[in-house]
Write a protein that holds these residues in place. Structure first.
Motif, mmCIF file in Angstrom:
data_model
loop_
_atom_site.group_PDB
_atom_site.id
_atom_site.type_symbol
_atom_site.label_atom_id
_atom_site.label_comp_id
_atom_site.label_asym_id
_atom_site.label_seq_id
_atom_site.Cartn_x
_atom_site.Cartn_y
_atom_site.Cartn_z
ATOM 1 N N UNK A 642 -14.023 6.065 72.228
ATOM 2 C CA UNK A 642 -14.563 7.424 72.192
ATOM 3 C C UNK A 642 -13.744 8.311 71.243
ATOM 4 N N UNK A 643 -12.394 8.170 71.307
ATOM 5 C CA UNK A 643 -11.527 8.992 70.461
ATOM 6 C C UNK A 643 -11.790 8.730 68.991
ATOM 7 N N UNK A 644 -11.853 7.466 68.611
ATOM 8 C CA UNK A 644 -12.081 7.134 67.204
ATOM 9 C C UNK A 644 -13.462 7.596 66.748
ATOM 10 N N UNK A 645 -14.456 7.498 67.639
ATOM 11 C CA UNK A 645 -15.787 7.990 67.304
ATOM 12 C C UNK A 645 -15.771 9.500 67.089
ATOM 13 N N UNK A 646 -15.029 10.221 67.966
ATOM 14 C CA UNK A 646 -14.935 11.680 67.837
ATOM 15 C C UNK A 646 -14.221 12.072 66.547
ATOM 16 N N UNK A 647 -13.168 11.342 66.194
ATOM 17 C CA UNK A 647 -12.437 11.637 64.967
ATOM 18 C C UNK A 647 -13.309 11.407 63.737
ATOM 19 N N UNK A 648 -14.113 10.345 63.761
ATOM 20 C CA UNK A 648 -15.011 10.085 62.634
ATOM 21 C C UNK A 648 -16.039 11.195 62.496
ATOM 22 N N UNK A 649 -16.545 11.676 63.611
ATOM 23 C CA UNK A 649 -17.528 12.769 63.558
ATOM 24 C C UNK A 649 -16.901 14.057 63.038
ATOM 25 N N UNK A 650 -15.567 14.158 63.179
ATOM 26 C CA UNK A 650 -14.862 15.324 62.641
ATOM 27 C C UNK A 650 -14.470 15.129 61.184
ATOM 28 N N UNK A 651 -14.915 14.008 60.596
ATOM 29 C CA UNK A 651 -14.688 13.772 59.174
ATOM 30 C C UNK A 651 -13.427 13.002 58.845
ATOM 31 N N UNK A 652 -12.750 12.442 59.852
ATOM 32 C CA UNK A 652 -11.513 11.715 59.609
ATOM 33 C C UNK A 652 -11.796 10.283 59.134
ATOM 34 N N UNK A 653 -10.931 9.778 58.264
ATOM 35 C CA UNK A 653 -10.940 8.371 57.885
ATOM 36 C C UNK A 653 -9.894 7.652 58.724
ATOM 37 N N UNK A 654 -10.302 6.561 59.389
ATOM 38 C CA UNK A 654 -9.456 5.888 60.366
ATOM 39 C C UNK A 654 -8.885 4.601 59.770
ATOM 40 N N UNK A 655 -7.606 4.351 60.023
ATOM 41 C CA UNK A 655 -6.965 3.116 59.586
ATOM 42 C C UNK A 655 -6.031 2.591 60.652
ATOM 43 N N UNK A 656 -5.635 1.321 60.528
ATOM 44 C CA UNK A 656 -4.719 0.710 61.487
ATOM 45 C C UNK A 656 -3.640 -0.066 60.740
ATOM 46 N N UNK A 657 -2.382 0.192 61.092
ATOM 47 C CA UNK A 657 -1.242 -0.542 60.561
ATOM 48 C C UNK A 657 -0.565 -1.253 61.720
ATOM 49 N N UNK A 658 -0.370 -2.566 61.617
ATOM 50 C CA UNK A 658 0.250 -3.303 62.704
ATOM 51 C C UNK A 658 1.073 -4.455 62.158
ATOM 52 N N UNK A 659 2.150 -4.750 62.862
ATOM 53 C CA UNK A 659 2.967 -5.896 62.502
ATOM 54 C C UNK A 659 2.413 -7.195 63.058
ATOM 55 N N UNK A 660 1.394 -7.101 63.913
ATOM 56 C CA UNK A 660 0.764 -8.284 64.502
ATOM 57 C C UNK A 660 -0.107 -8.977 63.452
ATOM 58 N N UNK A 661 0.206 -10.234 63.155
ATOM 59 C CA UNK A 661 -0.594 -10.964 62.159
ATOM 60 C C UNK A 661 -1.542 -11.966 62.797
ATOM 61 N N UNK A 662 -1.743 -11.849 64.124
ATOM 62 C CA UNK A 662 -2.652 -12.761 64.813
ATOM 63 C C UNK A 662 -4.088 -12.270 64.686
ATOM 64 N N UNK A 663 -5.013 -13.068 65.226
ATOM 65 C CA UNK A 663 -6.429 -12.700 65.187
ATOM 66 C C UNK A 663 -6.728 -11.517 66.102
ATOM 67 N N UNK A 664 -5.772 -11.178 67.007
ATOM 68 C CA UNK A 664 -5.991 -10.053 67.922
ATOM 69 C C UNK A 664 -6.164 -8.745 67.165
ATOM 70 N N UNK A 665 -5.438 -8.564 66.065
ATOM 71 C CA UNK A 665 -5.535 -7.330 65.294
ATOM 72 C C UNK A 665 -6.945 -7.144 64.742
ATOM 73 N N UNK A 666 -7.507 -8.240 64.171
ATOM 74 C CA UNK A 666 -8.861 -8.150 63.632
ATOM 75 C C UNK A 666 -9.878 -7.894 64.741
#
Length: 817
Positions: A642-666
């Motif tokens: 819900x938060x990410x959806x609300x941020x997108x509706x407010x015009x934000x571009x969303x990204x994710x940075x993580x040290x996890x290189x497993x398939x869980x991140x994707x």
């Protein structure tokens, strides 16, 4: 020694403030039990006596000085100020950052406008050893960072006094009393001005009517003298703060809005007195009293708004109770909270407030943390769970081992961060302060020009036209436009569980274009949980959840914590193999749980095929073979989508940075609809990516929680740490999501944009009002009483508009998916 108890006077023996009814705080001083207004004064007075400094009180009494809580420039001043150099007294309000830096929060008396703040910051900032001195105009608190080895604290207090202000150590109880005294004085001055204005206005109406009907000279003279008598208390008492402040500012070569105000009131009054005594010319007693009354109304409304925000901050420290139930050798003892030490054991009954931070050693209960996090539902706590001072025990009695007290508690840390945010001025506030300061000089120059011009055009009108210019252009609204809005927004967000710790956060959120999240502990809960159980053979009477939980009960590994909700039975002969799994017996049967290869060693057979490669799987086996597979994974936060959806509706571009290189991140990115994903990146690579974004013109908000996020949190324009983040991460961040609810981030973005809009509205209104009113007053179209009404109304509009931010905002339903 016989203790003599004197009859309790109406004031505290230490600070001179009124003793609240129903209190019984005393300290033995010179053989007498002297009354104290609060535990703070009691503690300081006891420290003075215990340190052999009780001669201070004898010296004070011998000098005949009246201790009314205000420092006086008399012979004992140096001795009184020197007390603040005592380490025992400084322990109440000074925090040592390092061996060469200390930080103190002070309350400054005598501030009236932005120019006062500038003078204090400019003067104290130039003192040797002072690293930072910033004043919050809204609640009149100052944050002082200095080197105690280079400059004594008493010297800095004396410097504040030398330029016409008074500094006190910040303490919630003391500040509440100072605010109450200030409120009473303001009401008295306003009352005198109101009564005087009404009476003088009645006289003025009669005088104006008589001028049209040729009133006899003796009646005109009577009305003039009556007006003089009624206006004099208004000028000498109600308007006194304006004159004191103006004189102080002129002595320090500083211009504040009280300078033109004092010139207007004093000039009109003296001219009217001259006209009355000499029985010639016009009198302006009606304009004088009306201007004073309306100016006091505007300042009273502004003061009430400031007091509300100040009390909201004090309410945090007031969450701590005055006493606690200490357990010593099995006995209960009531002690002041200030006497608690780490490792003390306290009993907290249902409905009582936790006195300090600690760990539960006995009992289970629900803890209400709404005052700190904004989360209204109580949180279940059990043995070994941490609890925070200031929260409320709801259900059952618990025993708590104290871990942190005083300035080291989480509550004190939150208050410190909040004060830092108030003291840290954003660019908008600094620009407004600078404009207001130069505006006063422009007003004085303009008034002198107008007076000179009208002395040639129409000398009989020059005085009242100049008076109107001085009154109408007072930059009160300009000075209030920004700080009132920022303080209201900061307080509202804190109540919602979003703590702003630096002043530029609202500006950064309002102009943000990108929101970048860490994964583990930010978009996810940060705790492994069982996602699925898949039988490997016919289970029969076996309960794989109970068996696995019994084995894992002896381990403190994060994997083991995922099984704790299923604990029902005990295991025996358990043995942990590091980085492999756990072996033990349940109901006489041997089991292993852990890596498939480790579990297979028990039955010495081939490895079964793992259900899939997307998640982490544990194998539970006995000597007969594989029994069940458990899929463990970090759970996505419930409000993340819900938060990410609300941020997108407010015009934000969303990204994710993580040290996890497993398939869980994707998988997390796919479930939440995040298009930009950088996984398997180091802290340095995270910072490099953020710097590249900002170099391309992006305004980045970074949200993280771990130690590995500290560099990128420090590098982003606006950084936000989760409430569950490490202490280092929260210290490096510009804001803290205390409730750890991501939804509050979208809420903060809305409040920040509304704050920016209201600040612009306030500044526009203040500037437009002066640009329109100044020419009209200079041309003689605005009378002094009209100028007084207009100036006060302008300030009230600005304060009222800023108070709109105090309303609790709601995310609209249309933001939901």
């Amino acid at each position: 020694m016989t203790v003599q108890r004197t009859q309790a006077p109406a004031s505290c023996f230490h600070c001179g403030l009124p003793v609240p009814s129903g209190t019984d705080y005393t300290t033995l001083i010179n053989g007498k039990a002297q009354p104290m207004c609060c535990p703070g004064c009691q503690a300081v007075a006891k420290t003075i006596v215990d340190g052999g400094l009780d001669g201070f009180y004898r010296h004070r009494e011998a000098s005949g000085a009246i201790n009314d809580g205000r420092l006086a420039a008399e012979s004992h001043l140096a001795d009184e100020l020197a007390l603040y150099d005592s380490k025992a007294i400084q322990a109440e309000f000074v925090r040592h950052i390092s061996s060469e830096q200390a930080e103190a929060t002070l309350v400054i008396e005598g501030i009236t406008c932005a120019a006062c703040v500038w003078l204090l910051e400019h003067h104290l900032g130039q003192q040797p050893g002072v690293t930072q001195f910033s004043v919050n105009m809204t609640n009149h608190r100052a944050r002082l960072v200095w080197n105690p080895e280079q400059t004594r604290l008493s010297t800095l207090f004396a410097e504040v006094l030398r330029i016409g202000y008074k500094a006190h150590p910040y303490h919630p109880n003391r500040e509440e009393q100072l605010l109450e005294q200030e409120n009473k004085r303001a009401i008295r001055r306003l009352g005198v001005a109101g009564v005087g204005m009404m009476q003088v206005m009645m006289m003025a109406i009669a005088l104006y009517a008589g001028a049209l009907q040729d009133m006899e000279a003796r009646f005109v003279e009577f009305i003039r003298w009556s007006s003089l008598v009624l206006a004099t208390p208004v000028v000498l008492y109600s308007a006194r703060p304006f004159f004191i402040t103006a004189w102080r500012d002129l002595r320090t070569r500083n211009l504040s809005m009280d300078v033109p105000v004092s010139i207007a009131i004093g000039g009109a009054y003296l001219a009217s007195v001259w006209a009355t005594v000499m029985n010639t010319g016009e009198v302006y007693f009606d304009s004088v009293t009306m201007f004073t009354f309306f100016l006091l109304i505007g300042r009273y409304i502004e003061m009430q708004a400031r007091h509300r925000t100040g009390k909201a901050g004090n309410a945090l420290m007031d969450l701590l109770p005055a006493s606690a139930t200490l357990l010593q050798e099995g006995h209960e003892k009531m002690v002041p909270v200030s006497e608690l030490k780490p490792d003390d054991l306290v009993l907290v009954r249902p409905g009582h407030t936790l006195p300090a931070d600690g760990i539960i050693t006995d009992g289970e209960s629900a803890i209400d943390e709404s005052a700190l996090t904004g989360e209204y539902l109580p949180i279940s706590k059990a043995v070994n769970d941490p609890v925070v001072g200031g929260t409320i025990n709801v259900e059952h009695p618990i025993k708590v081992r104290i871990t942190d007290v005083g300035a080291n508690t989480r509550l004190s840390a939150i208050v410190g961060l909040l004060d830092r945010a108030h003291a840290d001025k954003p660019m908008t506030a600094r620009v407004a302060d600078k404009v207001a300061r130069y505006f006063v000089l422009a007003v004085l120059i303009t008034s002198a020009t107008v007076a000179t011009a009208w002395s040639f055009i129409a000398p009989e009108d020059a005085f009242w036209i100049t008076l109107s210019v001085l009154v109408v252009t007072c930059p009160c609204a300009l000075g209030l436009a920004t700080p009132t809005a920022l303080t209201a927004a900061t307080g509202t967000l804190r109540q919602q569980g979003f703590l702003i710790t630096r002043g530029h956060v609202l500006e950064g959120l309002a102009s943000a274009t990108h929101v970048i999240f860490d994964k583990t502990g930010t978009l996810t809960e940060g705790n492994l949980s069982i996602q699925q159980m898949q039988p490997a053979r016919e289970l029969g009477s076996h309960n794989p959840y109970a068996i696995a939980a019994a084995l894992e009960q002896v381990s403190e590994h994060p994997i083991a914590r995922a099984f704790r909700p299923y604990f029902q039975i005990e295991a025996c002969n358990t043995r942990i193999t590091v980085n492999a799994g756990v072996e033990g017996e349940v109901a006489g049967t041997s089991y292993r749980i852990g890596k498939p290869s480790y579990a297979a060693e028990l039955y010495q057979g081939p490895l079964p095929e793992q259900p899939d490669r997307e998640r982490q799987w544990l194998l539970l086996a006995d000597r007969q073979g594989p029994l069940a597979w458990f899929a463990l994974d970090d759970q996505i936060r419930k409000d993340a989508a819900f938060t990410l959806s609300a941020l997108k509706r407010l015009g934000m571009q969303i990204g994710m940075l993580t040290g996890d290189d497993s398939s869980a991140a994707a998988r997390v990115a796919q479930e939440l609809g995040i298009d930009t994903v950088k996984q398997g990146v180091s802290p340095d690579q995270k910072l490099e990516y953020i710097n590249e974004l900002q170099a391309s013109g992006a305004s980045v908000v970074m949200v993280g929680d771990g130690i590995n996020d500290i560099p990128v949190l420090a590098g982003a324009r606006t950084s936000i740490a989760m409430g569950s983040a490490t202490d280092l991460a929260k210290t490096s961040a510009d804001a803290v999501l205390i409730s750890s609810e991501l939804e509050r981030l979208a809420l903060a973005l809305l409040v920040a944009r509304k704050t920016r809009m209201i600040i612009r509205e306030n500044l526009t209104w203040a500037l437009m009002y002066n640009l329109v009113a100044l020419p009209l007053a200079a041309m003689g179209f605005i009378a002094p009483y009209m100028a007084a009404v207009g100036m006060s109304a302008s300030s009230l509009i600005v304060v009222g508009n800023a108070m709109r931010l105090s309303r609790r905002p709601r995310l609209r339903r249309k933001h939901r998916e």
